[in-house]
Write an enzyme that holds these catalytic residues in place. Sequence first.
Site, PDB file in Angstrom:
ATOM      1  N   SER A 185       4.994   9.512  -5.418  1.00  0.00           N
ATOM      2  CA  SER A 185       5.357  10.186  -6.660  1.00  0.00           C
ATOM      3  C   SER A 185       6.810  10.608  -6.746  1.00  0.00           C
ATOM      4  O   SER A 185       7.346  10.732  -7.842  1.00  0.00           O
ATOM      5  CB  SER A 185       4.465  11.411  -6.868  1.00  0.00           C
ATOM      6  OG  SER A 185       4.615  12.329  -5.799  1.00  0.00           O
ATOM      7  N   HIS A 213      -0.856   7.556  -8.860  1.00  0.00           N
ATOM      8  CA  HIS A 213       0.202   7.071  -9.746  1.00  0.00           C
ATOM      9  C   HIS A 213       0.141   5.574  -9.983  1.00  0.00           C
ATOM     10  O   HIS A 213       0.953   5.038 -10.742  1.00  0.00           O
ATOM     11  CB  HIS A 213       1.571   7.446  -9.168  1.00  0.00           C
ATOM     12  CG  HIS A 213       1.881   8.895  -9.246  1.00  0.00           C
ATOM     13  ND1 HIS A 213       2.528   9.474 -10.315  1.00  0.00           N
ATOM     14  CD2 HIS A 213       1.607   9.913  -8.382  1.00  0.00           C
ATOM     15  CE1 HIS A 213       2.652  10.774 -10.104  1.00  0.00           C
ATOM     16  NE2 HIS A 213       2.096  11.064  -8.944  1.00  0.00           N
ATOM     17  N   LYS A 244      -2.645  11.296 -14.981  1.00  0.00           N
ATOM     18  CA  LYS A 244      -1.508  10.387 -15.126  1.00  0.00           C
ATOM     19  C   LYS A 244      -1.839   9.361 -16.215  1.00  0.00           C
ATOM     20  O   LYS A 244      -1.812   9.672 -17.379  1.00  0.00           O
ATOM     21  CB  LYS A 244      -1.182   9.710 -13.785  1.00  0.00           C
ATOM     22  CG  LYS A 244      -1.105  10.645 -12.588  1.00  0.00           C
ATOM     23  CD  LYS A 244      -0.087  11.724 -12.738  1.00  0.00           C
ATOM     24  CE  LYS A 244       0.082  12.497 -11.455  1.00  0.00           C
ATOM     25  NZ  LYS A 244      -0.135  13.910 -11.483  1.00  0.00           N
TER      26      LYS A 244
END
Length: 404
Positions: A185, A213, A244
């Site tokens: 990240s 992610h 996300k």
Amino acid sequence: MSLLDKYDQVSARHKRLLALGRDPFDVCMDRIVSATEAIIGGRDVILVGTNNYLGLTFDPDCIAAAADALAREGTGTTGSRIANGTYASHRELEEEIAAFLGRRSAMVFPTGYQANLGILAGLAGPKDIILLDADSHASIYDGCRLSGATLVRFRHNSPADLDKRLERLDGEAASKLVVVEGIYSMLGDQAPLDEFVDVKQRHGVELLVDEAHSLGVFGERGRGLAEAAGVEEEVDYVVGTFSKSLGAVGGFGASDNPGFERLRYTSRPYMFTASSSPSSIATVLATLEKVRSRPELRRQLWENARALYKGLMDLGFSVCAEASPIIALKMPNETAAVFMWNALLEAGVYVNLALPPGTPDGSCLLRCSLSASHTPQQVKRICEVFEQSLHALKGWQAAQSAAE
């Protein structure tokens, strides 16, 4: 002496940051306008630091699904999953996630952070060993500590270092779990999953991949980096978040292990917290369908990511990794990073500021995250604002040098 006195140095550092402008860790969005725009301090701002990769937070179908669930089932469950907090929609979402990932079963958690706490603390115990990438997210570290397992860190994205550490442990009878992430990240770099799988197979250990992610971002079907690398069958456990690409709140763990369901009555972070609200669950069900049915969102996301990457490279910024939806710029020091962050925001672009100790190798970073909803015009404007802010930084640095 107060218990809070130990934070005096942190507080002093925070005050030094404030001397350069806004508080970067307390930005208030006055109003969210769209997936890529907000009003901050009365000013129109392009959002380039939200992790809203597919731009689904304003999708009409997803909003309608949440509103319908809110009206039908109320604002919250008021209970844990092992009490009154399991609704039909929780079960439905778990079945949908398992089917989407091609896994035997899945468990849903109220946050992605709790997903890592619950899965790691449930899988491992004091007699086990967890080998984790040194740059792992805080939730992974906390889940490992909560498990009581022996922690062994290996160098970031280094299958060779993992291999060496496993060789030293080959005589140990303890069960071993390797933990890596799909996309990291902070820097936006990808794990070499195929190489990690080779090491895993050689030593006969289990592998957990945090796809927080990378879910919705990688793979033909958006299942994550393991799908893109063609190694899904060798990944024993998958953890991810809904906050996300899926544009909501919550997290999950999934596996083909027939004993995985035992975590429902052994994992304390799962057992002893209130379950996700019906509206959150309904949102994820809707966004998951968008991931399935709209692959063009992934294509647009990557077009935007490559365009911003090229634009920032052309301006001479030090970009930390290859092009991805996370583009992190390494700044020379903390003062330059904070000044630049303020200049960007003042000119109408919000990015994330990341400073030590929460960054790899003590780096000072400006972190961008792209969305499929960014228009080409917005990406162009972002590059223009970065160029203007860089000129402002150089001018300020020259003035500071002259005054010394």
